[in-house]
Design an enzyme around this catalytic site. Structure first.
Site, short mmCIF file in Angstrom:
data_model
loop_
_atom_site.label_atom_id
_atom_site.label_comp_id
_atom_site.label_asym_id
_atom_site.label_seq_id
_atom_site.Cartn_x
_atom_site.Cartn_y
_atom_site.Cartn_z
N TRP A 199 48.93 17.39 -32.80
CA TRP A 199 49.74 17.57 -34.01
C TRP A 199 51.16 17.89 -33.57
CZ3 TRP A 199 48.20 17.49 -39.27
CH2 TRP A 199 49.27 17.70 -40.16
N GLU A 207 50.72 19.42 -26.41
CA GLU A 207 50.60 20.87 -26.65
C GLU A 207 49.80 21.43 -25.47
OE1 GLU A 207 48.84 21.43 -30.84
OE2 GLU A 207 48.80 19.28 -30.49
N ASP A 229 55.14 20.79 -26.20
CA ASP A 229 55.34 21.30 -27.55
C ASP A 229 54.64 22.66 -27.63
OD1 ASP A 229 55.13 21.95 -30.22
OD2 ASP A 229 54.42 19.98 -30.88
N GLN A 237 53.06 26.55 -31.20
CA GLN A 237 52.10 27.62 -31.52
C GLN A 237 51.86 28.55 -30.34
OE1 GLN A 237 48.57 26.68 -33.61
NE2 GLN A 237 49.49 25.04 -34.80
N LYS A 239 57.48 27.41 -35.00
CA LYS A 239 56.66 28.46 -35.64
C LYS A 239 56.91 29.90 -35.17
CE LYS A 239 52.72 25.42 -36.53
NZ LYS A 239 52.55 25.43 -37.97
N ARG A 256 40.14 28.23 -36.36
CA ARG A 256 41.21 28.71 -35.48
C ARG A 256 41.42 30.17 -35.85
NH1 ARG A 256 46.25 25.33 -35.96
NH2 ARG A 256 46.32 26.15 -38.06
#
Ligand code: PMP
Length: 445
Positions: free
Chosen positions: A147, A219, A252, A255, A281, A414
């Site tokens: 994502w 990620e 990335d 998160q 984020k 999650r």
């Protein structure tokens, strides 16, 4: 003529009332809305319009790592509101200059240049555009459970949702299999990845390539993809394979950065320094702030070639002031260490649920970015999305907010509370989860 519907009768609760309005006026942008209306959020707690407290195990949309409305963030917002909120896009301000210096000071060489944007999609878009401009290529490789955002470039490399029905993705977007050791994508390993999927994946990519490499975007822990970690050896081999092919590596860390996984940045765990690092984020702790970081050499090449990434809110002072407050709190409150300690405690608690419930197939992740996968039985590992949805609904009724990730077959929770969470709050969350599992298993046919 008054085109509005009459207001709801007085006996309806506030939540029901506002949800009627939602049905009339709001575009549904991601499935159904959660069946609560939140009036207030503070620390690890949300309060609905009926005054009910809900413990937040999702950190909002994975942003509220300091807890909701941290006093230092409120102070930064207050001060920036008195000084400057927004400026002409090429004008700089003290918060932007200080934030650049502070952030670059936290990163290893050769990462040396940064730009501040608003969202994660934008930060990835900037990295992708710089990768294309500097290499002259356009091929971008992402993981098949990734994502990276909803803008054209970032969504083209997002494979965990939203691909169908919007026409062609960017030309040159290719996918690698996600190294999920619990569900090996090439049915080769079980529980320990030996990186065969990476070798096979690149053989496929090489055959499909038209010889215009630009970047791999990844990620370090695929989050929406089901909490799948790229192990340090995997990430090192990936970087090597990028270098062999002239591909730049974009990590990335939307998160994973700033403490969530128990270190300041997830890439530190592997010693792989990417060509581009993107933050979002967790950087704004709930406000829209993102960053694209790269090397001085790549920045210079792009600038010479006329790099343009001119947005309305690039280099805005208010979000930069918030970013400074976030970096200060992360270090002052030792949030990386706390995530590591609380994460170990929470993981242990989730594994203990596995001793009681056969349906708990796997518990994984790092720090306070954990995944809990529900299955019909441990041998065959068939995902159990119906149970997961029932548990999520029951948790919310019992006062715990959870999220099921998109690409986890609908059966992966999650679990990612704010990094400021206390032991007592973790225990509250664990006991609600346990009760919700027991109630839902009893209620299923
Ligand atoms: N990268 C990752 C890893 C994400 O999880 C997200 C959002 N879920 C994004 C990028 C996109 O960020 P935004 O929604 O702020 O555009």
């Amino acid at each position: 003529m008054n085109p509005r519907a009459p207001s709801a009768p007085p006996f309806m609760s506030q939540s029901a009332l506002t949800h009627e309005a939602a049905a009339r006026h709001l575009i549904r942008y991601g499935g159904e809305f959660a069946p609560v209306t939140i009036a207030r959020a503070t620390g690890c707690w949300l309060y609905d319009t009926d005054g009910r407290a809900i413990l937040d195990f999702t950190s909002g949309q994975m942003c509220a790592t300091l807890g909701h409305s941290h006093p230092r963030v409120l102070e930064a917002i207050g001060q920036a509101s008195r000084e400057a909120i927004h400026l002409y896009s090429t004008m700089l301000s003290p918060p932007v200059l200080q934030l650049a210096e502070r952030l670059i000071g936290m990163l290893p060489a050769p990462l040396a240049k940064v730009m501040f944007l608003s969202t994660g999609s934008e930060a990835n878009e900037a990295a992708l555009r710089m990768a294309k401009l500097s290499t002259g290529g356009f091929e971008v490789i992402g993981f098949d459970r990734s994502w990276h955002g909803m803008t054209a470039g970032s969504s083209a490399s997002t494979y965990s949702g939203g691909r169908r029905g919007y026409g062609p993705a960017m030309p040159g977007t290719l996918a690698l299999p996600t190294p999920n050791a619990y569900r090996c994508p090439i049915r080769h390993c079980r529980d320990a990845c030996d990186r065969t999927c990476l070798e096979v994946g690149f053989e496929m990519v090489d055959r499909q390539s038209v010889g215009a490499p630009a970047a791999v975007i990844a990620e370090p822990i695929l989050s929406s993809g089901g909490i799948i970690e790229l192990a340090p050896e995997y990430l090192r081999r990936l970087k090597e394979m990028c270098e062999e092919r002239g591909l730049l590596l974009i990590l990335d860390e939307s998160q994973t950065a700033l403490g969530r996984v128990g270190s300041l940045f997830a890439f530190e765990r592997s010693n792989v320094v990417p060509d581009f690092l993107t933050l979002s984020k967790t950087f704004g702790a709930g406000l829209p702030l993102s960053a694209t970081v790269t090397t001085a050499a790549l920045e210079a090449t792009c600038h010479e070639r006329g790099f343009l990434q001119y947005t309305s809110h690039v280099s805005d002072p208010l979000p930069a002031a918030v970013g400074l407050a976030v970096l200060e709190v992360v270090s002052r409150e030792r949030l990386a260490e706390r995530a590591s300690e609380s994460g170990a405690y929470l993981k242990h608690g989730l594994q203990a649920l596995g001793q009681r419930f056969e349906a708990v197939g796997d518990v994984r992740g790092q720090g306070l970015l954990l995944g809990l996968e529900l299955v019909h039985d441990r041998e065959h590992r068939e995902p159990w999305p119906e149970l997961a949805q029932a548990v999520a609904r029951r948790c919310l009724k019992l006062g715990l907010s959870t999220s099921l990730v998109r690409a986890g077959h609908g059966s992966v929770f999650r679990i990612a509370p704010p990094l400021t969470i206390t032991r007592e709050e973790l225990d509250t969350g664990l006991s609600i989860l346990e009760r919700a599992l027991a109630d839902s298993l009893d209620a299923l046919p």
